[in-house]
Write an enzyme that holds these catalytic residues in place. Sequence first.
Site, PDB file in Angstrom:
ATOM      1  N   ARG A 164       0.785  -1.208  -0.170  1.00 41.14           N
ATOM      2  CA  ARG A 164       0.067  -0.080  -0.021  1.00 41.14           C
ATOM      3  C   ARG A 164       1.048   1.338  -0.136  1.00 41.14           C
ATOM      4  O   ARG A 164       1.830   1.055   0.500  1.00 41.14           O
ATOM      5  CB  ARG A 164      -1.036  -0.035   1.344  1.00 41.14           C
ATOM      6  CG  ARG A 164      -2.004  -1.018   1.200  1.00 41.14           C
ATOM      7  CD  ARG A 164      -2.886  -0.642   0.255  1.00 41.14           C
ATOM      8  NE  ARG A 164      -4.142  -1.820   0.141  1.00 41.14           N
ATOM      9  CZ  ARG A 164      -4.315  -2.590  -0.670  1.00 41.14           C
ATOM     10  NH1 ARG A 164      -3.450  -2.747  -1.801  1.00 41.14           N
ATOM     11  NH2 ARG A 164      -5.562  -3.350  -0.766  1.00 41.14           N
ATOM     12  N   HIS A 200      -0.962  -0.074  -9.807  1.00 36.26           N
ATOM     13  CA  HIS A 200      -1.346  -0.709  -8.808  1.00 36.26           C
ATOM     14  C   HIS A 200      -2.094  -2.126  -9.573  1.00 36.26           C
ATOM     15  O   HIS A 200      -3.379  -2.191  -9.417  1.00 36.26           O
ATOM     16  CB  HIS A 200      -2.574  -0.008  -7.927  1.00 36.26           C
ATOM     17  CG  HIS A 200      -3.196  -0.653  -6.967  1.00 36.26           C
ATOM     18  ND1 HIS A 200      -3.252  -0.155  -5.579  1.00 36.26           N
ATOM     19  CD2 HIS A 200      -3.249  -1.885  -6.387  1.00 36.26           C
ATOM     20  CE1 HIS A 200      -3.850  -0.891  -4.752  1.00 36.26           C
ATOM     21  NE2 HIS A 200      -3.588  -2.267  -5.217  1.00 36.26           N
TER      22      HIS A 200
HETATM   23  N1  LIG Z   1      -0.320  -4.351  -5.317  1.00 36.49           N
HETATM   24  C1  LIG Z   1      -1.311  -5.083  -5.097  1.00 36.49           C
HETATM   25  O1  LIG Z   1      -1.771  -5.200  -6.435  1.00 36.49           O
HETATM   26  C2  LIG Z   1      -1.600  -6.144  -4.249  1.00 36.49           C
HETATM   27  C3  LIG Z   1      -2.652  -7.022  -4.346  1.00 36.49           C
HETATM   28  C4  LIG Z   1      -2.841  -7.958  -3.189  1.00 36.49           C
HETATM   29  C5  LIG Z   1      -2.296  -7.377  -1.967  1.00 36.49           C
HETATM   30  N2  LIG Z   1      -1.760  -6.377  -1.764  1.00 36.49           N
HETATM   31  C6  LIG Z   1      -1.273  -6.027  -0.319  1.00 36.49           C
HETATM   32  O2  LIG Z   1      -0.571  -7.131   0.094  1.00 36.49           O
HETATM   33  C7  LIG Z   1      -0.766  -7.077   1.567  1.00 36.49           C
HETATM   34  C8  LIG Z   1      -0.253  -8.336   1.834  1.00 36.49           C
HETATM   35  O3  LIG Z   1      -1.315  -9.751   1.480  1.00 36.49           O
HETATM   36  P1  LIG Z   1      -1.305 -10.974   2.285  1.00 36.49           P
HETATM   37  O4  LIG Z   1      -2.284 -11.529   1.594  1.00 36.49           O
HETATM   38  O5  LIG Z   1       0.104 -11.336   2.070  1.00 36.49           O
HETATM   39  O6  LIG Z   1      -1.493 -10.754   3.599  1.00 36.49           O
HETATM   40  P2  LIG Z   1      -1.244 -11.464   4.949  1.00 36.49           P
HETATM   41  O7  LIG Z   1      -2.189 -11.111   6.152  1.00 36.49           O
HETATM   42  O8  LIG Z   1      -1.359 -12.951   4.636  1.00 36.49           O
HETATM   43  O9  LIG Z   1       0.222 -11.301   5.544  1.00 36.49           O
HETATM   44  C9  LIG Z   1       0.663 -10.332   6.237  1.00 36.49           C
HETATM   45  C10 LIG Z   1       1.911 -10.397   6.748  1.00 36.49           C
HETATM   46  O10 LIG Z   1       2.297  -9.212   7.346  1.00 36.49           O
HETATM   47  C11 LIG Z   1       2.880  -9.258   8.521  1.00 36.49           C
HETATM   48  N3  LIG Z   1       2.461  -8.264   9.554  1.00 36.49           N
HETATM   49  C12 LIG Z   1       1.263  -7.638   9.769  1.00 36.49           C
HETATM   50  N4  LIG Z   1       1.508  -6.539  10.728  1.00 36.49           N
HETATM   51  C13 LIG Z   1       2.730  -6.726  11.157  1.00 36.49           C
HETATM   52  C14 LIG Z   1       3.493  -5.975  12.129  1.00 36.49           C
HETATM   53  N5  LIG Z   1       2.773  -4.987  12.756  1.00 36.49           N
HETATM   54  N6  LIG Z   1       4.725  -6.190  12.065  1.00 36.49           N
HETATM   55  C15 LIG Z   1       5.328  -7.096  11.295  1.00 36.49           C
HETATM   56  N7  LIG Z   1       4.759  -7.821  10.612  1.00 36.49           N
HETATM   57  C16 LIG Z   1       3.363  -7.733  10.371  1.00 36.49           C
HETATM   58  C17 LIG Z   1       2.079 -10.663   9.170  1.00 36.49           C
HETATM   59  O11 LIG Z   1       2.537 -11.198  10.174  1.00 36.49           O
HETATM   60  C18 LIG Z   1       2.089 -11.493   7.989  1.00 36.49           C
HETATM   61  O12 LIG Z   1       3.420 -11.968   7.719  1.00 36.49           O
HETATM   62  C19 LIG Z   1      -2.466  -6.845   1.422  1.00 36.49           C
HETATM   63  O13 LIG Z   1      -2.742  -6.444   2.731  1.00 36.49           O
HETATM   64  C20 LIG Z   1      -2.469  -5.818   0.418  1.00 36.49           C
HETATM   65  O14 LIG Z   1      -2.402  -4.433   0.984  1.00 36.49           O
HETATM   66  C21 LIG Z   1      -1.278  -5.541  -2.742  1.00 36.49           C
HETATM   67  O1  LIG Z   2      -5.317  -5.873  -1.826  1.00 35.29           O
HETATM   68  C1  LIG Z   2      -5.751  -6.155  -3.415  1.00 35.29           C
HETATM   69  O2  LIG Z   2      -6.292  -7.394  -3.384  1.00 35.29           O
HETATM   70  C2  LIG Z   2      -5.494  -5.451  -4.273  1.00 35.29           C
HETATM   71  O3  LIG Z   2      -4.284  -4.426  -3.901  1.00 35.29           O
HETATM   72  C3  LIG Z   2      -6.440  -4.467  -4.852  1.00 35.29           C
HETATM   73  O4  LIG Z   2      -6.834  -3.496  -3.790  1.00 35.29           O
END
Ligand SMILES: NC(=O)c1ccc[n+]([C@@H]2O[C@H](COP(=O)([O-])OP(=O)(O)OC[C@H]3O[C@@H](n4cnc5c(N)ncnc54)[C@H](O)[C@@H]3O)[C@@H](O)[C@H]2O)c1
Ligand SMILES: O=C(O)[C@H](O)CO
Length: 313
Positions: free
Chosen positions: A228, A276
């Site tokens: 993000r 994004h």
């Molecule tokens: N750019 C894009 O197109 C896109 C697409 C999908 C997801 N995302 C982003 O990716 C993020 C991660 O997705 P995910 O499915 O892997 O999430 P997830 O919940 O499976 O993983 C989150 C990770 O962050 C760690 N974490 C959270 N808070 C923490 C803290 N305070 N200190 C240390 N570690 C911390 C957790 O321990 C975990 O390992 C999503 O929240 C989203 O914002 C972006």
């Molecule tokens: O979190 C997600 O799935 C992507 O970043 C779209 O917002």
Amino acid sequence: MDIIFHHPTFNTQLWLEGMQQQLPGATVRQWHPGDNQPADYALVWHPPVEMLSGRETLKGVFALGAGVDSILSKLQAHPDMLPAGVPLFRLEDTGMALQMQEYAVSQVLHWFRRFDDYQALKQQSKWQPLDDYRREDFTIGLLGAGVLGGKVAESLAAWGFPVRCWSRSKKEYPGVTSFAGTEQLGDFLKGTRVLINLLPNTPQTVGIINSQLLNQLADEAFVMNLARGVHLVESDLLAALESGKVKGAMLDVFAKEPLPMESPLWKHPRIAITPHLAAVTRPQEAMEYIAKTIRQIENGESPSGQVSLHHGY
Ligand SMILES: NC(=O)c1ccc[n+]([C@@H]2O[C@H](COP(=O)([O-])OP(=O)(O)OC[C@H]3O[C@@H](n4cnc5c(N)ncnc54)[C@H](O)[C@@H]3O)[C@@H](O)[C@H]2O)c1
Ligand SMILES: O=C(O)[C@H](O)CO
């Protein structure tokens, strides 16, 4: 079983028909303002408050993405939007991990093989072989090692890079060194040459990629923000690029999206930008996942993917 659907940009017809195919016994409808008819499940992205509020009989709300920060921030402003006890689920992987792997691996290899430097030399019509980078000087650090970060870490380890990750609790991914908690952040950053952010957006992680953090990375570091925009203090990144501490950055997400025309990030020669799309929701995989989760709920099981309102992700 009744399912309501709202997404501001997705192909609604495709989703209604697709979910109907996944769950033939269900009735799936697009939610319209004023629709107060009963519903068991809601599939949403940027839901209007009135779509969910008062629906105490919902058995689950599904966010149609991985990050739930936009829903949770709306919930803060309208605490009655999600009736107490209704579980909120998010998409876990559903095809996003592979997209993140493609994105991260291709960019790491781009930096590792110095294609950025050769592009700069090409602009000057210069034929000049440079010293190779060594894998042992190219430690990759994943900020966030959940569903997506973990998979990205594994794919980079498979390319022979030293890989480490930082998360809330310790992880066990093959070939990946795990650091956990605020107390180990410094050790994680020390020696990290390529920082890849896949943290969720929570009060604890906003602004985490700032001058103080960047200064702890290895010299001539690279930064990839795939999570993000609010995680990164853009002015601190620009300063680190200016000082040479950071050599290059690849940014997919921004504090303000679309990135405003006047942003200095656009014109910076060592910042690459994508709009994004590092990993987007794949409808078929997402629908299969949601249907599987609904079946588990109906069978009285506890499916994964439930968002912790306490932790904020
Ligand atoms: N750019 C894009 O197109 C896109 C697409 C999908 C997801 N995302 C982003 O990716 C993020 C991660 O997705 P995910 O499915 O892997 O999430 P997830 O919940 O499976 O993983 C989150 C990770 O962050 C760690 N974490 C959270 N808070 C923490 C803290 N305070 N200190 C240390 N570690 C911390 C957790 O321990 C975990 O390992 C999503 O929240 C989203 O914002 C972006
Ligand atoms: O979190 C997600 O799935 C992507 O970043 C779209 O917002």
